[in-house]
Design a protein around this motif. Structure first.
Motif, PDB file in Angstrom:
ATOM      1  N   UNK A 301       0.820  -4.432  -8.688  1.00 35.59           N
ATOM      2  CA  UNK A 301      -0.534  -4.923  -8.978  1.00 35.59           C
ATOM      3  C   UNK A 301      -1.295  -5.251  -7.685  1.00 35.59           C
ATOM      4  N   UNK A 302      -0.607  -5.889  -6.723  1.00 38.87           N
ATOM      5  CA  UNK A 302      -1.261  -6.255  -5.468  1.00 38.87           C
ATOM      6  C   UNK A 302      -1.579  -5.033  -4.615  1.00 38.87           C
ATOM      7  N   UNK A 303      -0.691  -4.049  -4.640  1.00 39.31           N
ATOM      8  CA  UNK A 303      -0.953  -2.801  -3.904  1.00 39.31           C
ATOM      9  C   UNK A 303      -2.180  -2.108  -4.491  1.00 39.31           C
ATOM     10  N   UNK A 304      -2.231  -2.013  -5.817  1.00 39.08           N
ATOM     11  CA  UNK A 304      -3.359  -1.344  -6.469  1.00 39.08           C
ATOM     12  C   UNK A 304      -4.660  -2.122  -6.250  1.00 39.08           C
ATOM     13  N   UNK A 305      -4.562  -3.447  -6.213  1.00 35.97           N
ATOM     14  CA  UNK A 305      -5.755  -4.270  -5.977  1.00 35.97           C
ATOM     15  C   UNK A 305      -6.328  -4.002  -4.584  1.00 35.97           C
ATOM     16  N   UNK A 306      -5.441  -3.931  -3.599  1.00 37.12           N
ATOM     17  CA  UNK A 306      -5.898  -3.661  -2.231  1.00 37.12           C
ATOM     18  C   UNK A 306      -6.472  -2.245  -2.135  1.00 37.12           C
ATOM     19  N   UNK A 307      -5.812  -1.297  -2.761  1.00 38.34           N
ATOM     20  CA  UNK A 307      -6.296   0.082  -2.714  1.00 38.34           C
ATOM     21  C   UNK A 307      -7.658   0.209  -3.394  1.00 38.34           C
ATOM     22  N   UNK A 308      -7.838  -0.490  -4.500  1.00 38.60           N
ATOM     23  CA  UNK A 308      -9.108  -0.425  -5.229  1.00 38.60           C
ATOM     24  C   UNK A 308     -10.273  -0.817  -4.309  1.00 38.60           C
ATOM     25  N   UNK A 309     -10.021  -1.805  -3.464  1.00 38.88           N
ATOM     26  CA  UNK A 309     -11.051  -2.225  -2.500  1.00 38.88           C
ATOM     27  C   UNK A 309     -11.302  -1.155  -1.446  1.00 38.88           C
ATOM     28  N   UNK A 310     -10.205  -0.530  -0.973  1.00 39.55           N
ATOM     29  CA  UNK A 310     -10.284   0.294   0.235  1.00 39.55           C
ATOM     30  C   UNK A 310     -10.424   1.788  -0.033  1.00 39.55           C
ATOM     31  N   UNK A 311     -10.354   2.217  -1.289  1.00 37.83           N
ATOM     32  CA  UNK A 311     -10.184   3.657  -1.569  1.00 37.83           C
ATOM     33  C   UNK A 311     -11.350   4.519  -1.105  1.00 37.83           C
ATOM     34  N   UNK A 312     -12.545   3.937  -0.980  1.00 35.54           N
ATOM     35  CA  UNK A 312     -13.689   4.762  -0.560  1.00 35.54           C
ATOM     36  C   UNK A 312     -13.928   4.713   0.944  1.00 35.54           C
ATOM     37  N   UNK A 313     -13.049   4.023   1.654  1.00 40.22           N
ATOM     38  CA  UNK A 313     -13.221   3.865   3.105  1.00 40.22           C
ATOM     39  C   UNK A 313     -12.375   4.881   3.867  1.00 40.22           C
ATOM     40  N   UNK A 314     -12.989   5.681   4.738  1.00 37.93           N
ATOM     41  CA  UNK A 314     -12.156   6.517   5.617  1.00 37.93           C
ATOM     42  C   UNK A 314     -11.491   5.613   6.655  1.00 37.93           C
ATOM     43  N   UNK A 315     -10.286   5.978   7.070  1.00 40.74           N
ATOM     44  CA  UNK A 315      -9.639   5.168   8.102  1.00 40.74           C
ATOM     45  C   UNK A 315      -8.954   3.944   7.539  1.00 40.74           C
TER      46      UNK A 315
END
Length: 347
Positions: A301-315
């Motif tokens: 859940x925490x991994x997916x939460x962090x990814x949800x924030x960052x998924x549209x960011x390159x780098x």
């Protein structure tokens, strides 16, 4: 260098290029949470492991073979530079690193040598062996300790909770502190270039104890030396990662040194840090390593939460806000890597 890894997931993310998912590696990914690490550690001293290229390669390869991470990191220690300069270094189980000849005055600083790359040749030799073993599979990250962090061990004579002696030198004898830091910075620049020449595909600078410093002291006694090191590196095709405990506070200064990646501790909102940085600087992090103690459903859940924030960011390179603790269950770390590799693919 034939296997420059320019097209690897990790190097592309480090250079802020688009990737189909974030690459993952973890600080301290080859270490005491692994039974296989102890199988080696129980046969050799820590410094023997660092100084014997075949053994350093064995340990470096553990997370490659057992976790399937997207980048390997050289097995070594941030204090090998200080030892090469003349520090009498030992490691004691349960105590950590000790210098029996701490650096406390001008004469001690004078004694430290800077023309010491021949003493660090074992690191270059280890890199050659590791790259043979990796055979172009994934990139290899080299690293060094930042001058302030290395200085703190030399001055304190080992680990410290309050860095009292180090800070006394900064405040009462700033010229002496600068002389010491300058020597360490020169060695660190040469050492990272030695690693680049030997074949690493990226380098990371660890300022593990920068969080002990005030803003002004960080600027004067850490930031300025990291800037000097980064400006002296052979950076062609080699991403430079800057990490400090305190990056959530110091990120604006860290960006001025022009690293390719800033590795962020877990105290910050990673997306806010990323948005505050100049474009073209990637971020690495920043899952709280303590999450890996938790139940697997919480880890996911925490991994997916962090990814949800960052998924549209390159780098974006998936990592922890600091290193894996020794008693984290191995299968939790393996599970976290599997979630990142299998569930974070872009639609």
């Amino acid at each position: 260098m034939s296997n420059n890894q320019k097209e690897s997931l990790f190097v592309r993310a480090a250079f802020s290029q688009p990737t189909e998912r974030p690459p993952v590696w973890m600080m301290r990914q080859a270490g005491r949470f692994m039974k296989e690490y102890w199988d080696i550690k129980n046969r050799y001293s820590f410094l023997e492991m660092c100084k014997t290229p075949e053994i350093a390669a064995d340990v470096t390869m553990l997370p490659v073979d057992l976790l399937g991470i997207d980048a390997a990191i050289l097995f070594s220690d941030i204090l090998v530079t200080a030892e090469a300069m003349g520090g009498d270094l030992s490691f004691t189980q349960g105590v950590g690193p000790r210098f029996s000849n701490p650096v406390r005055n001008s004469a001690d600083v004078d004694k430290l040598e800077t023309d010491v790359m021949d003493r660090l040749k074992y690191v270059a030799d280890a890199i050659v062996v590791i790259q043979q073993r990796l055979n172009g599979l994934i990139p290899l990250i080299g690293f060094a300790g930042a001058p302030f962090t290395v200085m703190s061990y030399l001055v304190e004579g080992g680990s410290s909770k309050d860095f009292k002696l180090t800070k006394l030198m900064l405040h009462n004898e700033p010229e002496l502190a600068h002389r010491l830091l300058s020597k360490i910075a020169d060695v660190t620049t040469a050492y990272l270039n030695l690693q680049i020449d030997a074949g690493v595909n990226a380098v990371q600078i660890f300022d593990s104890w920068a969080g002990a410093l005030s803003w002004d002291d960080y600027q004067e006694f850490s930031h300025s030396y990291i800037a000097r090191i980064i400006s002296g590196l052979k950076r062609k095709d080699i991403p430079v990662i800057s990490f400090c405990k305190g990056s959530s506070v110091f990120a604006p200064l860290m960006a001025q040194t022009k690293p390719d990646v800033i590795s962020v501790d877990w105290n910050a909102d990673l997306l806010s840090v990323k948005k505050s940085l100049p474009s073209g600087i990637a971020v690495q992090g920043n899952l709280d390593p303590h999450i890996l103690y938790a139940d697997k459903k919480v880890i996911r859940e925490r991994i997916l939460r962090l990814y949800e924030k960052m998924k549209d960011e390159p780098g974006f390179i998936f990592n922890l806000g600091h290193g894996i603790m020794p008693d984290i269950p191995f299968d939790h770390v393996k599970y976290a890597v599997e979630v990142i590799k299998n569930e974070l693919k872009k639609a």
